[in-house]
Design an enzyme around this catalytic site. Structure first.
Site, mmCIF file in Angstrom:
data_model
loop_
_atom_site.group_PDB
_atom_site.id
_atom_site.type_symbol
_atom_site.label_atom_id
_atom_site.label_comp_id
_atom_site.label_asym_id
_atom_site.label_seq_id
_atom_site.Cartn_x
_atom_site.Cartn_y
_atom_site.Cartn_z
ATOM 1 N N CYS A 16 -19.490 31.402 -0.541
ATOM 2 C CA CYS A 16 -19.798 29.979 -0.522
ATOM 3 C C CYS A 16 -20.873 29.740 0.546
ATOM 4 C CB CYS A 16 -18.519 29.225 -0.187
ATOM 5 S SG CYS A 16 -18.732 27.510 0.262
ATOM 6 N N PRO A 17 -21.892 28.917 0.348
ATOM 7 C CA PRO A 17 -22.096 28.052 -0.818
ATOM 8 C C PRO A 17 -22.996 28.667 -1.894
ATOM 9 C CG PRO A 17 -23.667 27.445 0.870
ATOM 10 C CD PRO A 17 -22.893 28.630 1.403
#
Lengths: 89, 287
Positions: A16-17
């Site tokens: 992430c992201p």
């Protein structure tokens, strides 16, 4: 591959992201109503990716367990997502 | 000023703590929920440069401390901080600064507004005396970032989900994303195992068709959590407390009960274990 699925994407192991950025980029190639099939890790990604997709106007249509994770189909929403970087996830 | 002229116990009560180095003090500052204005940070920096060693310590409980302040500079340092609206903290057997996560004002998972509650509790209880230290935390959801279960009183946001089938497309996201496997599918319908549900609201937040909604939202109150030499996680007193008034009434009873039954230097959680958690819960709830 189901008829509605236009594209597949494997984001297992992507942190992430960036995992959601890859989803957004893949969705760019689709028309509204078409499906993207994403293979992702169990755990945080299974919560964060569907939530971000929902907040950006897309819709999860099916979740099934897969090898080392889950297969999630996402229907592209009607509004333009563009190439924007997600501001969260 | 000589050390003997200072009442060290009185100083500790306002978060001014003697260091092991003779003549030097720690100034623990009051920052509810870890919040300070940027301008206040400038003042803290100035005071640390002028009266400390130019360093600021961030404590494990969202506190800001200026270390290495000399006795003779204490009053002036306090005065300069007070001019910027910064009060001193607390130490010793009393209610400490309330900690809080950012809550629903900022966080996508937050189920309650944490900072308002933290400020209300701080206003009502800060520095009040208790048998031993008493720590309060407010956390927005069961992700528990503010560690409600490690505090003497911990408030946590929660949401009880309910499924309505009309709009559901049976995608199974809820079944697979529930962190405690509390959602079960039978045929085309889904149900919640209430005992397994931790009220995190993930199913509600994620459901693509809003088929899961919150039947109730509220506060969960944990009591008697502590770390330290004898760690103990908080005991769940009550879930889904429906409004702040009820929550505050319960917290008043909790602190009152501790004052009545706690022995000097006995943490609340250890008191609960001595008396029996079931008995304590019953007596607080049925008061």
């Amino acid at each position: 591959m189901r008829e509605e699925v236009r594209k597949t994407l494997d984001i297992r192991g992507v942190a992430c992201p960036m995992n959601y950025v890859k989803v957004l980029m893949a969705l760019e190639d689709l028309k509204p109503g078409e499906w993207l099939e994403v293979t992702l890790d169990a755990g945080k990604a299974l919560v964060d990716i569907p939530r971000s997709a929902k907040e950006d106007g897309h819709k999860v249509t099916k979740v099934t367990p897969a090898d080392d994770g889950y297969r999630v189909t996402i229907e592209k929403g009607r509004h333009e997502t563009g190439a924007q970087t997600p501001n969260r996830s | 000023m000589d050390t003997h002229e200072l009442d060290l116990a009185a100083l500790r009560s306002v978060g001014i703590i003697q260091q092991k180095q003779k003549g030097l003090l720690v100034m623990r500052l009051h920052a509810v929920g870890g919040d300070l204005k940027a301008e206040q940070l400038r003042t803290i920096a100035d005071v640390a440069l002028r009266y400390g060693k130019g360093e600021v310590h961030l404590s494990t409980r969202q506190g800001v401390e200026i270390h290495n302040v000399r006795y003779e500079d204490l009053q002036q340092a306090k005065h300069e901080l007070a001019s910027a609206g910064i009060q001193m903290g607390a130490c010793g057997p009393r209610v400490r600064i309330v900690v809080a996560c950012p809550g629903s004002a900022t966080c996508r998972w937050g189920l309650i507004e944490t900072k308002e509650i933290a400020r209300d509790l701080d206003r009502n209880y800060f520095r009040q005396e208790t048998p031993h230290k008493f720590k309060i935390s407010v956390t927005g959801c069961p992700n528990n970032c503010a560690k409600a279960t490690e505090n003497d009183a911990g408030i946590m946001g929660g949401a009880l989900p309910v499924w309505r089938g009309e709009t559901c497309t049976q995608c199974d996201l809820c079944v697979h994303s529930c962190p405690t496997n509390a959602i079960v599918r039978e045929g085309d319908s889904y149900s919640l195992e209430r005992d397994a549900c931790i009220l995190c609201g993930i199913c509600i937040a994620l459901c693509p068709t809003s088929s899961w909604t919150a039947a109730r939202r509220g506060y969960t109150l944990f009591i008697g959590g502590t770390m330290g030499k004898r760690p103990r996680l908080g005991t769940r007193l009550l879930d889904l407390i429906g409004n702040k008034e009820e929550l505050y009434t319960l917290i008043a009873r909790v602190i009152g009960y501790y004052r009545e039954h706690g022995e000097a230097r006995e943490r609340f959680g250890h008191m609960i274990d001595r008396l029996g958690p079931d008995k304590v819960k019953k007596e607080i709830l049925c008061a």
